[in-house]
Write an enzyme that holds these catalytic residues in place. Structure first.
Site, PDB file in Angstrom:
ATOM      1  N   CYS A   1      19.507   5.260  15.786  1.00 32.41           N
ATOM      2  CA  CYS A   1      18.332   6.128  15.665  1.00 32.41           C
ATOM      3  C   CYS A   1      18.721   7.528  15.204  1.00 32.41           C
ATOM      4  CB  CYS A   1      17.630   6.204  17.020  1.00 32.41           C
ATOM      5  SG  CYS A   1      16.222   7.322  16.996  1.00 32.41           S
TER       6      CYS A   1
ATOM      7  N   TRP B   1       0.833  -1.224   0.000  1.00 37.90           N
ATOM      8  CA  TRP B   1       0.000   0.000   0.000  1.00 37.90           C
ATOM      9  C   TRP B   1       0.858   1.260   0.000  1.00 37.90           C
ATOM     10  CZ3 TRP B   1      -0.248  -3.848   3.715  1.00 37.90           C
ATOM     11  CH2 TRP B   1       0.426  -3.601   4.893  1.00 37.90           C
TER      12      TRP B   1
ATOM     13  N   TYR C   1      -6.987   8.845  14.384  1.00 40.06           N
ATOM     14  CA  TYR C   1      -5.741   8.350  13.790  1.00 40.06           C
ATOM     15  C   TYR C   1      -5.947   7.936  12.320  1.00 40.06           C
ATOM     16  CZ  TYR C   1      -2.628   5.014  11.893  1.00 40.06           C
ATOM     17  OH  TYR C   1      -1.829   4.371  10.989  1.00 40.06           O
TER      18      TYR C   1
ATOM     19  N   THR D   1      -3.510  -5.223  14.225  1.00 38.35           N
ATOM     20  CA  THR D   1      -2.931  -6.365  13.513  1.00 38.35           C
ATOM     21  C   THR D   1      -1.532  -6.004  13.024  1.00 38.35           C
ATOM     22  OG1 THR D   1      -5.187  -6.833  12.771  1.00 38.35           O
ATOM     23  CG2 THR D   1      -3.448  -8.068  11.707  1.00 38.35           C
TER      24      THR D   1
ATOM     25  N   GLU E   1      -5.152   0.807   6.265  1.00 35.09           N
ATOM     26  CA  GLU E   1      -5.177   1.339   7.633  1.00 35.09           C
ATOM     27  C   GLU E   1      -6.188   0.614   8.506  1.00 35.09           C
ATOM     28  OE1 GLU E   1      -3.164   3.200   9.142  1.00 35.09           O
ATOM     29  OE2 GLU E   1      -1.979   3.831   7.425  1.00 35.09           O
TER      30      GLU E   1
HETATM   31  S1  SF4 Z   1      16.966   7.380  20.772  1.00 32.79           S
HETATM   32 FE1  SF4 Z   1      16.221   5.390  21.334  1.00 32.79          FE
HETATM   33  S2  SF4 Z   1      14.493   5.755  22.690  1.00 32.79           S
HETATM   34 FE2  SF4 Z   1      14.949   7.680  21.643  1.00 32.79          FE
HETATM   35  S3  SF4 Z   1      13.594   7.692  19.889  1.00 32.79           S
HETATM   36 FE3  SF4 Z   1      15.523   6.826  19.190  1.00 32.79          FE
HETATM   37  S4  SF4 Z   1      15.303   4.596  19.454  1.00 32.79           S
HETATM   38 FE4  SF4 Z   1      13.671   5.597  20.613  1.00 32.79          FE
END
Ligand code: SF4
Length: 380
Positions: free
Chosen positions: A212, A34, A130, A53, A47
């Site tokens: 991250c 999608w 949402y 799910t 959605e």
């Molecule tokens: S730093 Fe770690 S806890 Fe913070 S948003 Fe990124 S993955 Fe999530």
């Protein structure tokens, strides 16, 4: 006190968050059937399927559904029976019925075109804040925020929000965060990037903070509190329930009933099924006779137990014992449900819930196996 201004004090910090997020998304976006479409119908179906799910479980269902019913008009014209059959196995069948109802409304009141007005979209059956935000941002590039399980966790950690993010105050703060991060254009892509980051990197049990793109903005990461946030929900109390299903036989066919509006599994077909007295000890055959009669108007002679399933529905832990029974007679009553006699080879045509389908498969297998025993005392 959680203050958005501490993490996103100005337009420059919001731009930085978006730039880092989108650079990550450019190389890590999940490839899903999608994605890459702005067709509001396809986005909407995906959605609704994704509510409660996992993505992996939805992919096959989505492709099959779109192949069978590729447009709002096709869905609006479809028989509910067909819609439920396509949904069978995904669970939470109310979603399918509301999707069907909403398609009919779009066909009759909006000329078959999915509306782009947020107020109108939110009034459609089965569409909350949402889902409306996801459809409008992805399909129409509207500046609409989203907050679902993955973004709730991500935002709660970015803000190091210490309280329950599902409570009123938590929802107010996190929705404000979801609005604050939106750009003027390309909101759908940004929302999808947030969901992917939450689902793939900021995971429930092992957030990969070193990978991250938002780590330098994240207060939970700075404080080493990733695993404490979001605050876990209180443990749910489960309730044990004992139920019975009865396979009523008559000349090679079996009695099915259709659950009416307002009942669990409304619209689906089933074997006569009901709660019975909790154990210990075997199910009293009189309970089987009385309940089958109340549901279908049929008088039966109970036989052996075929099998037992253990399954869960919301907070209930259900033990379902399935019995044979021979048909004696049927009287029409005011309260009986819609019924149908079907041979095991016809079971595929009926939308059934998951334990109904498992039982149907056992009966289909029996056709080629040894003759069954009927009319005997119940064995436990
Ligand atoms: S730093 Fe770690 S806890 Fe913070 S948003 Fe990124 S993955 Fe999530």
């Amino acid at each position: 006190m959680t203050d958005l201004r501490e993490i996103l004090p100005d337009a420059a910090s919001r731009r930085l968050l978006r730039r880092r997020l989108m650079a990550w998304y450019d190389t890590h976006a999940r490839k899903l059937p999608w994605r890459g479409t702005h067709d509001p119908y396809a986005v909407w179906v995906s959605e609704i399927m994704l509510q409660q799910t996992q993505v992996g479980a939805v992919v096959g269902y989505f492709e099959r559904f779109m192949k069978a019913l590729p447009t709002v008009e096709a869905l609006a014209k479809a028989d509910e029976h067909e819609v439920l059959r396509l949904w069978e196995g995904l669970g939470y069948y109310r979603r399918a019925r509301q999707l069907h109802q909403a398609a009919k409304i779009i066909a009759t009141e909006h000329g078959g075109r999915f509306p782009s007005d947020p107020e109108v979209v939110r009034r459609l059956p089965g569409i909350g804040r949402y889902t409306a935000g996801a459809i409008l941002s992805i399909a129409f590039d509207a500046q609409e925020p989203i907050l679902e399980a993955n973004t709730l966790r991500l935002f709660a950690r970015l803000l190091a929000y210490p309280d329950d993010p599902r409570a009123t105050e938590g929802q107010r703060i996190l929705w404000a965060m979801a609005e604050a991060v939106l750009p003027r254009h390309d909101c759908g892509r940004l929302n999808q990037a947030l969901m992917d980051l939450g689902s793939m990197v900021c995971t429930v049990r092992s957030p990969q903070c070193e990978a991250c793109p938002l780590a330098m903005l994240c207060r939970a990461n700075q404080q080493g509190r990733q695993l404490e946030i979001p605050r876990p929900k209180g443990k749910r109390a489960f309730e044990s329930v004992r139920e019975a299903a009865v396979v009523v036989r008559r000349n090679g066919r079996v009695l099915l009933l259709r659950w009416p509006e307002g009942r669990r599994w409304a619209g689906l077909w089933d074997f006569p099924r009901f709660s019975v007295s909790a154990g210990p000890g075997p199910v009293d055959p009189r309970e089987l006779v009385e309940n089958v009669q109340a549901l279908t108007g049929a008088t039966v002679l109970p036989g052996v137990r075929i099998t037992t399933f253990a399954h869960g529905v919301t907070r209930f832990r259900i033990t379902l014992e399935c019995f044979e029974a021979d048909f004696i007679s049927q009287k029409k009553t005011k309260t009986q449900l819609e019924t149908r006699w079907a041979s095991p080879s016809q079971f595929e045509e009926f939308p059934l819930n998951s334990t109904g389908r498992k039982l149907a498969k056992i009966l289909q297998k029996q056709i080629t196996q040894k003759p069954r025993k009927v009319g005997r005392k119940i064995e436990n």
